[in-house]
Design a protein around this motif. Structure first.
Motif, short mmCIF file in Angstrom:
data_model
loop_
_atom_site.label_atom_id
_atom_site.label_comp_id
_atom_site.label_asym_id
_atom_site.label_seq_id
_atom_site.Cartn_x
_atom_site.Cartn_y
_atom_site.Cartn_z
N VAL A 1 4.06 -15.98 -0.81
CA VAL A 1 4.20 -16.72 0.44
C VAL A 1 4.91 -18.03 0.15
O VAL A 1 4.59 -18.72 -0.81
N TYR B 1 -4.42 -20.41 8.23
CA TYR B 1 -5.68 -21.15 8.14
C TYR B 1 -5.39 -22.63 8.33
O TYR B 1 -4.31 -23.12 7.98
N GLN C 1 -7.09 -26.56 7.53
CA GLN C 1 -8.11 -27.31 6.77
C GLN C 1 -8.10 -28.75 7.26
O GLN C 1 -7.16 -29.49 7.00
N PHE D 1 -2.34 -23.53 6.09
CA PHE D 1 -2.02 -22.56 5.04
C PHE D 1 -1.68 -21.21 5.64
O PHE D 1 -2.42 -20.68 6.46
N PRO E 1 -6.17 -12.18 -0.04
CA PRO E 1 -4.95 -12.83 0.45
C PRO E 1 -4.30 -13.72 -0.59
O PRO E 1 -4.98 -14.32 -1.42
N PHE F 1 -2.08 -17.09 -0.83
CA PHE F 1 -1.85 -18.27 0.01
C PHE F 1 -0.57 -18.98 -0.36
O PHE F 1 -0.12 -18.95 -1.51
N GLY F 2 0.00 -19.65 0.63
CA GLY F 2 1.09 -20.57 0.37
C GLY F 2 0.54 -21.92 -0.07
O GLY F 2 -0.68 -22.13 -0.15
N ARG F 3 1.47 -22.86 -0.37
CA ARG F 3 1.07 -24.18 -0.87
C ARG F 3 0.47 -25.07 0.21
O ARG F 3 -0.13 -26.08 -0.08
N TYR G 1 -12.16 -19.35 -4.91
CA TYR G 1 -10.75 -19.75 -4.99
C TYR G 1 -10.71 -21.15 -5.59
O TYR G 1 -11.68 -21.89 -5.54
N GLN H 1 -7.94 -24.70 -5.88
CA GLN H 1 -6.68 -25.32 -5.49
C GLN H 1 -6.48 -26.55 -6.35
O GLN H 1 -7.16 -27.57 -6.17
N GLY I 1 -2.05 -30.34 -4.91
CA GLY I 1 -0.63 -30.15 -4.60
C GLY I 1 -0.12 -28.74 -4.81
O GLY I 1 1.06 -28.48 -4.60
N GLN I 2 -1.01 -27.83 -5.22
CA GLN I 2 -0.57 -26.47 -5.48
C GLN I 2 -1.24 -25.49 -4.52
O GLN I 2 -1.96 -25.86 -3.62
N LYS I 3 -0.96 -24.21 -4.74
CA LYS I 3 -1.46 -23.18 -3.85
C LYS I 3 -2.96 -22.97 -4.02
O LYS I 3 -3.52 -23.25 -5.06
N VAL I 4 -3.55 -22.43 -2.98
CA VAL I 4 -4.92 -21.92 -3.09
C VAL I 4 -4.83 -20.60 -3.88
O VAL I 4 -4.09 -19.69 -3.49
#
Lengths: 115, 115
Positions: free
Chosen positions: A4, A36, A38, A90, A103, A105-107, B35, B37, B40-43
């Motif tokens: 992603v 999502y 946050q 996200f 899933p 996830f993107g950053r 998970y 994180q 500054g990075q992805k989950v």
């Protein structure tokens, strides 16, 4: 394996303006797509999801997203944002048929709404 | 509304120490996840757990990590000997079912700082 990309790390916008948060994905199989949100000091909360059917998906808080298979995109939109929409957003994708529904996830994109 | 809770909200530990992060999933959920994180990075997915055993884990989840459901409510993540690079936000999540149609409910996270 899927991936992603959220191209924008930060999107500043004025209150009542429209906003689009971009998400592109890559996958060799059919996918489920998610957004999502946050809020500060909270966990991730599902905004909306695309599983199948209509490509325009409506979620909570007035957000919607459109699944575009040819563009492999799932951009999130809201026609008029509020201060309270300030949060981290996200995008996530999971394989439909790969056996694993975990899933990816993107950053994240930080939406900052100014008064 | 039922929610996933996590304790502590912030944990500071010295390199080489063991830490246990705690989560209480939603009571009727059957699948549990961790998970992380990094700032500054992805989950990133670490591990999923169902029926008292690990159902899936990522390459991040090496021998330093372990998970446990010690009683009917708690779900824990243990890091045996913390490293500086373990500093991150750790999220617990739970779902009713194991396929992608089920929404993941996330906790607010534990911020782990390794010094």
């Amino acid at each position: 394996a899927q991936s992603v990309t959220q191209l924008d790390s930060q999107v500043p916008v004025f209150e009542e303006a429209p906003v689009e948060l971009r998400c592109n994905y890559s996958s060799s199989v059919s996918v489920y797509l998610f957004w999502y949100v946050q809020y500060p000091n909270q966990g991730l909360q599902l905004l909306l999801k695309y599983l199948s059917g209509s490509t325009l998906v409506k979620g909570i808080n007035g957000f919607e997203a459109e699944f575009n298979k040819s563009q492999t995109s799932f951009h999130l939109r809201k026609p008029s944002v509020h201060i309270s929409d300030t949060a981290e957003y996200f995008c996530a994708v999971s394989d439909v048929s790969g056996g694993s529904y975990i899933p990816t996830f993107g950053r994240g994109t930080s939406l900052i709404v100014h008064p | 509304e039922p929610e996933v809770t996590q304790t502590p909200s912030h944990q500071v530990t010295q390199m080489g120490q063991e830490v246990i992060l705690r989560c209480v999933p939603i009571s009727n959920h059957l699948y549990f996840y961790w998970y992380r994180q990094i700032l500054g990075q992805k989950v990133e997915f670490l591990v999923s757990f169902y029926n008292n055993e690990i159902s899936e884990k990522s390459e991040i989840f090496d021998d330093q990590f372990s998970v446990e459901r010690p009683d009917g409510s708690n779900f824990t993540l243990k890091i045996r000997s913390t490293k500086l690079e373990d500093s991150a936000m750790y999220f617990c999540a739970s779902t009713e079912g194991g396929t992608g149609v089920y929404e993941q409910y996330f906790g607010p996270g534990t911020r782990l700082t390794v010094t």
